[in-house]
Design an enzyme around this catalytic site. Structure first.
Site, short mmCIF file in Angstrom:
data_model
loop_
_atom_site.label_atom_id
_atom_site.label_comp_id
_atom_site.label_asym_id
_atom_site.label_seq_id
_atom_site.Cartn_x
_atom_site.Cartn_y
_atom_site.Cartn_z
N ALA A 192 0.81 -1.33 -0.01
CA ALA A 192 0.06 -0.01 0.12
C ALA A 192 1.01 1.51 -0.05
CB ALA A 192 -0.97 0.14 1.03
N HIS A 193 0.17 2.20 -0.13
CA HIS A 193 0.69 3.72 -0.01
C HIS A 193 1.69 3.82 1.11
CE1 HIS A 193 -2.95 5.87 1.48
NE2 HIS A 193 -2.46 4.82 2.28
#
EC number: 2.3.1.191
Length: 351
Positions: A238-239
């Site tokens: 994820a980011h």
């Protein structure tokens, strides 16, 4: 087909050859299937009993197994590492592309290094920079202002979003997507408001990424994969995740946003790692590990219930559901014991 002499194998592996240095090999094979012209290896001593029947031209072994070899022996410090080096030297995997296909769409201002290959129907957008010897497989998409370092190779249908940076000597397998939006939303009275993901993804040198893995771009800062990291198939990163130097992540793992993984970590398959936590250098998480909080000390960590027969598992699951009730009963018993200890016996009537 590449062919090597045993003398050349000794140079590649740093091993000591016992046998004919001019003998030729052209492929690696498992011990039980190896034939003349093959090189094989023994890394687990429990299989040494099979050495006598092995038909390989040369067997890579440790010193303790040399006398058991029926043919040429190459004594090395680590047979499995030697196998990896020899397999690389004999690798005949075809390239994803040769030259630039007529159907490739390449922006006029894209900068291509020397000896770049781009496959059919690939798209290279404006401002892209490709280093020397870069190979882009068929159907790949390289977004605006993305940069790929020298000798990096993308197999077919890889998607690299805008402004993503990938270092040199990287290998990315088919179906992987790097730089898509991270999962960032704010909630206002039940309505989701999308947060533009303004960061990017920065990937270091000598990174390998398996098929159909997704690495999201950062919300504000970048998502970072340091040098020498190996990532398996079908991971979700994820980011704003940061993965440290030399770490290895096995397939099916999910890492939530803004988590930082240290150097030389090993993450077993199908692990789930919570967001906004830190994992120290040198941590190993075994398969299906669920990491909900930071890990501050190196070592091996596990969670979950190991495999049992269905009958045993059902009993275990039933006990787990009763833990809260058992805890309450235990506390009640402890309280009764404490009360009984405070009651002093009346010995006056005994006299």
């Amino acid at each position: 087909m590449t062919t090597l002499t045993l003398a050349e194998l000794a140079t590649i592996t740093g091993g000591e050859l016992f046998g004919d240095p001019t003998a030729l090999v052209s492929a690696v094979a498992p011990m039980d299937k190896a034939q003349l012209g093959h090189v094989t290896f023994l890394s687990n001593p429990k299989y040494s009993k099979h050495l006598g029947d092995c038909k390989a031209t040369v067997i890579m072994v440790k010193t303790s197994e040399r006398e058991l070899c029926p043919s040429n022996a190459l004594v090395v410090a680590d047979p499995y590492v030697a196998f990896a080096k020899v397999a690389q030297a004999l690798d005949s995997t075809p390239s994803p592309a040769h030259g630039i296909a007529p159907s490739a769409v390449i922006a006029e201002d894209a900068k291509l290094g020397h000896n770049v290959s781009i496959g059919a129907n690939a798209v290279i957008e404006s401002g892209v920079q490709l280093g020397d010897n870069v190979v882009i497989g068929a159907g790949c998409f390289i977004g605006k202002q993305a940069r790929l370092g020298d000798n990096t190779k993308l197999w077919a249908n890889v998607t690299i979003y805008h402004k993503v940076e990938i270092g040199s000597d990287c290998l990315i397998q088919s179906g992987t997507v790097i730089g898509a939006d991270g999962f960032g939303y704010a909630n206002e009275r039940g309505e989701w408001i999308k947060i533009p993901q303004l960061g990017s993804v920065r990937i270091g040198d000598r990174v390998e990424i398996g098929a159909c893995t997704t690495i999201d771009r950062g919300a504000l800062d970048d998502t970072v994969i340091e040098d020498n990291v190996i990532i398996d198939n079908q991971l979700q990163i994820a980011h704003n995740v940061h993965i440290g130097y030399g770490s290895a992540l096995a397939g099916g793992t999910v890492i939530a946003g803004s988590t930082r993984i240290g150097k030389y970590c090993i993450i077993g398959g199908a692990s789930v790692i919570n967001g906004h936590i830190e994992i120290a250098d040198g941590v190993t998480i075994t398969g299906m590990g669920m990491v909900m909080r930071s890990i501050e000390e190196k070592g091996m960590y596990s969670s979950g219930i190991p495999l049992q027969t269905n009958k045993e598992w059902r009993k275990t699951a039933a006990r787990v559901h009763r833990i809260d009730d058992m805890h309450k009963r235990l506390k009640a018993l402890e309280k009764l014991l404490e009360q009984s200890d405070t009651v002093q016996p009346d010995n006056s009537q005994a006299e």
